[in-house]
Every structure is written in C-alpha cells, then in structure tokens.
Scaffold this active site. Sequence first.
Site, mmCIF file in Angstrom:
data_model
loop_
_atom_site.group_PDB
_atom_site.id
_atom_site.type_symbol
_atom_site.label_atom_id
_atom_site.label_comp_id
_atom_site.label_asym_id
_atom_site.label_seq_id
_atom_site.Cartn_x
_atom_site.Cartn_y
_atom_site.Cartn_z
ATOM 1 N N GLY A 251 0.758 -1.241 0.000
ATOM 2 C CA GLY A 251 0.000 0.000 0.000
ATOM 3 C C GLY A 251 0.783 1.281 0.000
ATOM 4 O O GLY A 251 0.198 2.356 -0.173
ATOM 5 N N PRO A 289 4.452 -5.089 -1.031
ATOM 6 C CA PRO A 289 4.425 -3.887 -1.870
ATOM 7 C C PRO A 289 4.225 -4.239 -3.337
ATOM 8 O O PRO A 289 4.767 -5.230 -3.835
ATOM 9 C CB PRO A 289 5.801 -3.265 -1.636
ATOM 10 C CG PRO A 289 6.679 -4.435 -1.304
ATOM 11 C CD PRO A 289 5.801 -5.371 -0.521
ATOM 12 N N ARG A 291 2.696 -1.348 -6.070
ATOM 13 C CA ARG A 291 2.848 -0.048 -6.738
ATOM 14 C C ARG A 291 4.208 0.591 -6.445
ATOM 15 O O ARG A 291 4.849 1.150 -7.337
ATOM 16 C CB ARG A 291 1.720 0.873 -6.278
ATOM 17 C CG ARG A 291 1.632 2.192 -7.007
ATOM 18 C CD ARG A 291 0.690 3.143 -6.271
ATOM 19 N NE ARG A 291 -0.546 2.511 -5.878
ATOM 20 C CZ ARG A 291 -1.693 2.577 -6.551
ATOM 21 N NH1 ARG A 291 -1.740 3.254 -7.682
ATOM 22 N NH2 ARG A 291 -2.770 1.970 -6.117
ATOM 23 N N ARG A 327 -6.822 3.296 -15.293
ATOM 24 C CA ARG A 327 -6.848 4.000 -14.008
ATOM 25 C C ARG A 327 -7.543 5.365 -14.064
ATOM 26 O O ARG A 327 -8.317 5.692 -13.155
ATOM 27 C CB ARG A 327 -5.441 4.159 -13.445
ATOM 28 C CG ARG A 327 -4.764 2.841 -13.056
ATOM 29 C CD ARG A 327 -3.462 3.075 -12.298
ATOM 30 N NE ARG A 327 -3.738 3.566 -10.964
ATOM 31 C CZ ARG A 327 -3.540 4.824 -10.580
ATOM 32 N NH1 ARG A 327 -3.083 5.725 -11.425
ATOM 33 N NH2 ARG A 327 -3.824 5.187 -9.339
ATOM 34 N N CYS A 358 -14.964 4.561 -27.992
ATOM 35 C CA CYS A 358 -16.289 5.179 -28.093
ATOM 36 C C CYS A 358 -16.970 5.253 -26.729
ATOM 37 O O CYS A 358 -17.989 4.606 -26.465
ATOM 38 C CB CYS A 358 -17.140 4.401 -29.096
ATOM 39 S SG CYS A 358 -18.599 5.287 -29.627
ATOM 40 N N TYR A 386 -0.546 -1.209 -12.428
ATOM 41 C CA TYR A 386 -1.974 -1.203 -12.787
ATOM 42 C C TYR A 386 -2.197 -0.555 -14.157
ATOM 43 O O TYR A 386 -3.169 0.156 -14.362
ATOM 44 C CB TYR A 386 -2.806 -0.524 -11.695
ATOM 45 C CG TYR A 386 -2.595 -1.156 -10.346
ATOM 46 C CD1 TYR A 386 -3.098 -2.422 -10.082
ATOM 47 C CD2 TYR A 386 -1.841 -0.513 -9.363
ATOM 48 C CE1 TYR A 386 -2.869 -3.030 -8.859
ATOM 49 C CE2 TYR A 386 -1.609 -1.124 -8.133
ATOM 50 C CZ TYR A 386 -2.131 -2.380 -7.894
ATOM 51 O OH TYR A 386 -1.903 -2.987 -6.691
#
Length: 430
Positions: A251, A289, A291, A327, A358, A386
Amino acid sequence: MTSTVSLPQLAGHPHFHYQNGVLHAEGVALDTLARDLGTPLYVYSRAALQAAYDNYRQAIGERPVLVCFGMKANSNLAVLKEFARMGAGFDIVSGGELKRVLAVGGDPAKVVFSGVGKQEWEMRDALQAGVKCFNVESTAELRRLSRVAQVTGLQARVSLRVNPDVDAHTHPYISTGLKENKFGIAIEEALQAYELAASLPGLKIVGVDCHIGSQLTDISPYFDALDKLIDLIERLAQAGITIEHLDLGGGLGIRYTDEVPPSPKALLDGVFERLKARGHGHLHLVLEPGRSLVGNAGVLLTTVQFLKHNDARNFAIVDAAMNDLLRPTLYQAYHGVAPVVPRQDCPAQIYDVVGPVCESGDWLAKERSLALAEDDVLAVESAGAYGMVMAGNYNTRPRAAEVMVDGSRFHIVRQRETLDDLLRGESTLP
C-alpha cells in the site's frame, strides 16, 4: 549535453530523463522506441525496478522481513523474473498468477496467496506447489481449504486476513480495511475464526494478515492497524494459538503529481519500534508492496492523432485509450503527461488527452498545459503499476507491446497483439 526542459525527471524518478532534448529511459531514446515499435507502448526501466527493491532491502537491514511483490500491480514475466532474481517473494491472488511465478523460477516457499474467492483448483495447485501461506478471508474459505488439504494429503499453512476497520484515507475503490469492504474478517470476529481454524484438519496457523489499502501517503493508518493486530495476537496467545509472522500487506504510495510518499524505512522503523515495545520483536514481518516497486518504473508512450478545438475544450486525441490504461477512467487517477520531444515552435495550450474508444469516459489526462502537434509522442508517467495488467480489448483493440530497457539496450518482453489474436478462439454457429 542535457536540455533544460522543465521535466528533468518523470514522477520524481531519475531513470527517465531528458537528454539532448529527447526523453530517455536509462540510455534509450523514447522517440526511437515509438518510431521503431509503434504506440501505444509500455516501457519499463530495469534499473528503476532494481532501485525500488534496493530501497526496501536497505530499509530492512538485518531485520526479519520478507518482501512479497504484489504482482497484481504488474505481472509481466520479465518484471517477475527481476524480482525473483533479487530474492523477492510474491503476493498472488489467483492460480494464474501462481503459474506466472513458477514460470520465472520464483520460490513457492516465498509465495503468499491472498484473495477473497479462491477456487478449489487454485487451492490445490498452491498446496502442491508448496506456497508459504494462504491469507484466508472468511470462515467459509477456511472450511473449503481444510477439505482440499485433506483430499490432497497436504497441510495448508494459513494466516487470517483481519479487517481492522481503519481508514487509509485513500480512494474508496482502493481502500480495503473498512467494515464495508469485502476483504478480510472483522477484527471483532477474528478470535473465533482462529479457533475454528485451529480445530479444522489439514490447517496450520502461522500468521496474522492485514491490508488496509493502496496508494497510502501517510503511514499513521498502518500504526493504527498494527496496534489492533498486536492486541489480537496477545488474545490469540492467551487462547494457546501461536503466531510466527505478521503480514502488514502493501500500500505504500508513489509520486504521481506532488505527493511525498513515506519511505519503507520510516514504515519499518515505526513497526519494529511498536512490536518491540509490546514484546513482539521476534515476529517475522511480511510486506506485500506492489505499486511502490513498479509504479514509477514504467511509462506508456502514445502518439497524437488529431488536435481538436471547440469553444469548451481542446482535445489531444491519441492512440492510447482507456483499454490501455484504465486507471484515469476507473479511479479518476492523475498521471503526468510529458512530451517525448518537447516543442519550442508553438505555444502551450490546455488540453484534455483522450483516446479513440467510443466512451465519454475515455480519457488519460485532463486540463494539461502542452505544446503539441499531430504525430507528437507523449509519455504517460507512472504507468508501471496497474497499467498493462488492467488492459483489455474493448472496441476490438489489440493490447500494447511491452519493452524493458536495460542500460543502452531494450528487450521486447511482450509482443503487440494482432487482430488475428483477438479473433482466435471465437467461432460462429453452423
């Protein structure tokens, strides 16, 4: 000579920099990659991955900590291989992710299996592989895991994911430690769940697990959760249940814009200070961990197709879209946007950077000051986490290629999909 462009680093990371007026990843010019390989294109820096992992390794020192890369952030085999080489474990959430770990020679004894909906075949495969631990998230899962363990004749090492009802002060979609979240077992019910686990055949209790959310830029919620977990560990000891390790999840945030994320050392120093003060300094710690290991190690390259101006907005229509980087649409997430070759021949204007899909929600960045012309290449920053893992084929769009830069060389670590790839496996009725 290096240019004086106002973005000397992308998202605060030194492995992406301007040299002679061109954005580089390590020693490779990104305009060359875009020209030779096409866009959209994910580009990762091997040195950035190594530096991020070293940041954890140096923070750990001699303390008993296992870093398990949260591979849902980026599961490319080349990325996983780098972390396996460096000695990392892996946090997985599916049988498919386990297969990827094994494919790169990752040590299954350093794998923790998280996730709320593990199926029997996934449990069986993980047991047979010999994973370190199952992070169990419900009593129903405990019972299923016990049955699978008995059938396979293997013992499942378990840790219960406890939901401490701590607000991580992050986006609601990536907050996981509140009562209303689907994850974990409420801390008020944890002792009873552990007593059930102790009574079930085929299970061995080894840990306590917690994960409160993602992209945390303040470490105080970790300590709020830790105090509750230590209380639980002491209640478990009174009930005769011994814990070997404490898993605090992942996190830690990264810089997308102006955040100043806490360092792994600040987190670990605070955790061990509290553990020792309460007499639990002997516990092994597991961190997951994701990210913070890969987020700033990658960019997404995209090419401007058209510039469109109307009374309300200016649009830079690019060839990357929400199917390539979800994201912004999903979380309203901010990603920096940098020109690969900054222009000096036209004034900057305020643009929304949007894709060709679209959907009105198909945007990568809003209200950015950019000097642009058609065919310019842009780098969407901090796209190592991500990004590609959440990519899809909406509008029958092939997924991007992925490249790993290593010094002055680069390697294609995922080929670009073709239209034939997208049709493969489908059939019409006779």
